[in-house]
Write an enzyme that holds these catalytic residues in place. Sequence first.
Site, PDB file in Angstrom:
ATOM      1  N   MET A   1       0.842  -1.181   0.000  1.00  0.00           N
ATOM      2  CA  MET A   1       0.000   0.000   0.000  1.00  0.00           C
ATOM      3  C   MET A   1       0.878   1.231   0.000  1.00  0.00           C
ATOM      4  O   MET A   1       1.851   1.303   0.749  1.00  0.00           O
ATOM      5  CB  MET A   1      -0.906   0.004   1.234  1.00  0.00           C
ATOM      6  N   CYS A   2       0.519   2.190  -0.817  1.00  0.00           N
ATOM      7  CA  CYS A   2       1.305   3.410  -0.916  1.00  0.00           C
ATOM      8  C   CYS A   2       0.378   4.603  -1.081  1.00  0.00           C
ATOM      9  O   CYS A   2      -0.816   4.451  -1.339  1.00  0.00           O
ATOM     10  CB  CYS A   2       2.268   3.344  -2.095  1.00  0.00           C
TER      11      CYS A   2
END
Length: 565
Positions: A1-2
């Site tokens: 996740m970014c």
Amino acid sequence: MCGIHAVLSATAHDASPEVKRCLCNRGPDYLGHVERRVGDSSWTLNFTSTVLALRGDHVARQPLVDPDSGSVLCWNGEAWRIDGCRVDGNDGEAILGLLVKASASPAAERWDAILDIFRAVEGPFAFVYYDKPAEALYFARDRLGRRSLMIAQDATSGTLILSSIAEACDPKWKEVEPDGIYILGLDQTRSDSTSETRARLPVRQEWIAGGEADIVSGLEFWPSIGIFNKSLPSITSPLTLVSPSVGMLRQQLVDSLSIRVLGVPKPPSADTTCNTRVAVLFSGGLDCTVLARLAHELLDADQAIDLLNVAFENPRVVAQLKKDGHDELTDFYEACPDRMTGRKSHAELQNVCPGRTLRFVAVNVPYSETLAHRQQVISLIYPHNTEMDLSIGYALYFAARGQGFCSDSPAVETRQVPYASPARVLLSGLGADELFGGYSRHPSAFFRASYAGLIDELLLDVGRLGKRNLGRDDRAMSHWGKEVRFPYLDERLVRWAIETPAWEKCDFENGEDVTGVEAGKRVLRLLALELGMENVAKEKKRAIQFGARTAKMESGRVKGTTPIS
């Protein structure tokens, strides 16, 4: 996740401190920034990325940059497979390597070569890719819309912003539709003066390439994953434990879960005595409990599974209970429907998962805390802005935080100790109702127009998943540095589900008498029976906002469609 933030503008424009804070909440392991000038113009591209490192043996610093060409990739997702092959190591770096090779293609083939890479990805993602040599900007959400990507464009200045979250609750912010890959050619961007500068409008490219799209055009075809089975039965058999679809669903779920729960790195915040890497968003209902049960079969025996069960102090409900004569010390959290169901399902899980530490985490949210976080939740779920969106957003936001009280025993009387789940991977049961006919409107559609009506309703539900739910949910839950994974929304499982005839998934024609479980989502209920969970198999569907009591906190008369005030 970014977290992703990219700005194309003719004047200086960077992410604000507040936006950077929210991006860092999504990706707490690294914050990076890259700037590129567009050709010989005064226009610039500013890229900001944050990273939650869950793939590979190192933190892949973003934005990812090809040093030779100057191209830039901001990647937020999980490429489980590319062109059918499993991806080991860091997937963002793997994709950038493929993009660099594609960029070496002849000019006439360049766009198609790059598009084909993203078309070949299986898994949730959102991205922004700047092909520097060709002066082209690519961006998209995956076919199902499992990751958030927002867009804002100023028609006067031509400034364009792409971001995982909206910078403000402003009508100019929209969700990027998960209906294709968008390309913005920058070679014609003008730079003679700010007032005359215009950026070309993004061009949408289909998820399916060229002539293939013509072959499968029409409503039956759904986001380049498969052909929706609209066939009507001449004769049907009751759906039972020995029906082939039950065994096939089990295998599909095991395959989907395997890539989502195996190989998860130990959270950096976890102490040496804690080996919890995966948590389940756990109402105690059918969808999430089946996931917990199958995850038990896959994970190493020493890994605990956290079951995150959220309950809210709803002042309207509390006032009514007191009015009815209940003691003020009544545990209103334990009286929440999802809390009671969660306790029962936890007990059943423990019976069928011997040796596994299944930690029930009671996430209790006082009304004062709900109010304290109200504006943050509103800003995260935007542009969704109804009372129902807020009710659901509250439940997901606080459940994902994972702070509460825990015990390994399902008994309420067991000593509860303060606990914050270290798990950075969360499993969600979202998608099961849409795929297998779990909503109350599905039997209504069947009894109104038989299988033709049911199929139309299922097709409608599946087709609007990304637009209605997933971007909002991603923003609400990822705020805590957690990645939510949706095993029911694996591309291969979805393809199997939409290509399977409706009567092999739900069985409204035969009612409850045949198997003892209700007709909605019967294939999943039968799988729960096969897994030894009779009570879970019979559990009724309940919307999260009512199960956790986030709905109608101030007034019982407010409608879910009412805009947030």
